[in-house]
Design a protein around this motif. Structure first.
Motif, short mmCIF file in Angstrom:
data_model
loop_
_atom_site.label_atom_id
_atom_site.label_comp_id
_atom_site.label_asym_id
_atom_site.label_seq_id
_atom_site.Cartn_x
_atom_site.Cartn_y
_atom_site.Cartn_z
N GLY A 77 0.88 -1.01 -0.33
CA GLY A 77 0.07 -0.01 0.18
C GLY A 77 0.89 1.23 -0.15
N ASP A 78 2.40 1.38 0.38
CA ASP A 78 3.28 2.65 -0.01
C ASP A 78 3.02 2.99 -0.88
N GLY A 79 3.18 4.12 -1.41
CA GLY A 79 3.23 4.78 -2.48
C GLY A 79 4.80 4.49 -2.46
N VAL A 80 5.29 4.37 -4.24
CA VAL A 80 6.81 4.56 -4.18
C VAL A 80 7.22 4.85 -5.23
N THR A 81 7.97 5.45 -5.86
CA THR A 81 8.81 6.67 -7.07
C THR A 81 9.58 4.87 -7.73
N ILE A 82 9.02 4.96 -8.76
CA ILE A 82 10.15 4.02 -9.93
C ILE A 82 11.20 4.77 -10.91
N ASN A 83 12.61 5.18 -10.09
CA ASN A 83 13.49 5.68 -10.63
C ASN A 83 14.31 5.37 -12.32
N LEU A 84 13.63 6.18 -13.33
CA LEU A 84 14.17 5.50 -14.56
C LEU A 84 15.73 6.21 -15.01
N TRP A 85 16.13 6.83 -15.34
CA TRP A 85 17.45 7.88 -15.55
C TRP A 85 16.89 9.26 -15.07
N TYR A 136 16.51 -0.69 -3.57
CA TYR A 136 16.37 -1.96 -4.27
C TYR A 136 16.56 -1.65 -5.25
N GLY A 137 17.17 -2.33 -6.44
CA GLY A 137 17.04 -1.89 -7.71
C GLY A 137 19.31 -1.79 -7.52
N GLN A 138 19.70 -1.37 -8.69
CA GLN A 138 20.94 -1.43 -8.22
C GLN A 138 21.51 -0.14 -9.66
N PRO A 139 22.60 0.67 -9.80
CA PRO A 139 23.12 1.38 -10.08
C PRO A 139 23.27 1.52 -11.70
N GLY A 140 22.32 2.17 -12.44
CA GLY A 140 22.32 1.78 -14.13
C GLY A 140 21.22 1.09 -14.62
N ASN A 141 20.31 0.55 -12.98
CA ASN A 141 18.83 -0.15 -13.61
C ASN A 141 18.15 0.44 -13.25
N LEU A 142 16.87 0.17 -13.28
CA LEU A 142 15.76 1.41 -12.14
C LEU A 142 15.86 0.90 -10.70
N THR A 143 15.39 1.62 -10.30
CA THR A 143 15.38 2.13 -8.60
C THR A 143 14.50 2.45 -8.28
N LEU A 144 14.07 1.79 -6.49
CA LEU A 144 12.86 2.72 -5.83
C LEU A 144 13.60 4.02 -4.88
N SER A 145 12.48 4.88 -4.87
CA SER A 145 12.78 5.50 -3.96
C SER A 145 11.21 5.77 -2.70
N LYS A 146 10.65 6.02 -1.27
CA LYS A 146 9.98 5.89 -1.07
C LYS A 146 8.76 7.16 -1.64
N GLY A 147 7.71 7.57 -1.61
CA GLY A 147 6.61 8.42 -1.65
C GLY A 147 6.86 8.46 -3.10
N ARG A 148 5.11 9.03 -3.49
CA ARG A 148 4.48 9.22 -5.59
C ARG A 148 5.54 10.11 -5.88
N HIS A 149 6.26 10.57 -7.09
CA HIS A 149 6.71 11.02 -7.24
C HIS A 149 7.13 10.79 -8.60
N GLU A 150 6.22 11.75 -9.44
CA GLU A 150 6.41 11.81 -11.05
C GLU A 150 6.56 12.69 -11.56
N PHE A 151 7.99 12.22 -12.31
CA PHE A 151 8.44 13.45 -13.57
C PHE A 151 9.12 13.25 -14.78
N TYR A 152 8.34 14.01 -15.49
CA TYR A 152 8.34 14.39 -16.89
C TYR A 152 9.89 15.33 -17.01
N ASP A 153 11.18 14.19 -17.72
CA ASP A 153 11.95 15.46 -17.88
C ASP A 153 11.85 15.86 -19.33
N TYR A 154 11.63 17.11 -19.66
CA TYR A 154 11.29 18.07 -21.10
C TYR A 154 12.47 17.75 -21.81
N ASN A 155 14.04 18.14 -20.90
CA ASN A 155 15.32 18.29 -21.56
C ASN A 155 15.59 17.55 -22.15
N PHE A 156 15.22 15.73 -21.46
CA PHE A 156 16.37 14.82 -22.18
C PHE A 156 15.80 14.32 -23.91
#
Length: 171
Positions: A71-79, A151-171
């Motif tokens: 039930g926890d909210g998390v963030t999937i960190n891509l790049w 959770y996860g490893q550098p260079g791959n997807l990782t998890l962090s606490k809380g919901r934080h959607e973000f779209y990088d317009y500059n990438f």
């Protein structure tokens, strides 16, 4: 403060995450440097480092096997992009999450500066989203890494606490 003393302090301040905090080099090295300064008579510097390390223990807010629950909210960190998700299953070494539906606030209007081969978004940090569960959202499983203490490893997807959607317009 000796290792035994700061270990005891960490267990008192954050019992559920003490094992993970003791593996955090940033925190433990602060205590160790403070002990070294104290031994060489630099008590004011030692006190300052100990205080800073204690504050880091109090603010330790990482997602760990000791604190994650369904039930926890998390963030999937891509790049540079991030996706909001909800924890749907927890085992001793894994967390399974389902991506949430994130809706961008309609008042957000990206502002671009044109130039060169592309444009640069100057206000992307102002994005805000609302979240709701998505039963059809993508499901992913993340493994706890003892080496990297997350959770996860550098260079791959990782998890962090809380919901934080973000779209990088500059990438």
């Amino acid at each position: 403060m000796t290792r035994e003393e700061y270990s005891k302090l960490i267990k008192e301040l954050a019992p559920e995450n003490a094992i993970y905090i003791m593996r955090c080099a940033t925190i433990t090295s602060g205590f160790e440097r403070a002990e070294s300064y104290r031994a060489s008579g630099k008590n004011e510097l030692a006190d300052s480092l100990e205080k800073e390390s204690i504050e880091r223990v109090k603010k330790f807010n990482k997602l760990t096997p000791a604190t994650v629950k369904v039930g926890d909210g998390v963030t999937i960190n891509l790049w540079s992009d991030r996706h909001a998700a909800t924890v749907i299953k927890v085992t001793a070494k894994t967390v399974t999450v389902r991506r949430d539906k994130a809706t961008l606030n309609p008042d957000f209007k990206p502002e671009f500066i044109l130039g060169g081969f592309a444009a640069h978004c100057t206000n992307q940090s102002e994005q805000s989203y609302t979240y709701e569960p998505d039963e059809k959202g993508e499901v992913r499983t993340f493994h706890w890494s003892d080496k990297f203490q997350r959770y996860g490893q550098p260079g791959n997807l990782t998890l962090s606490k809380g919901r934080h959607e973000f779209y990088d317009y500059n990438f």
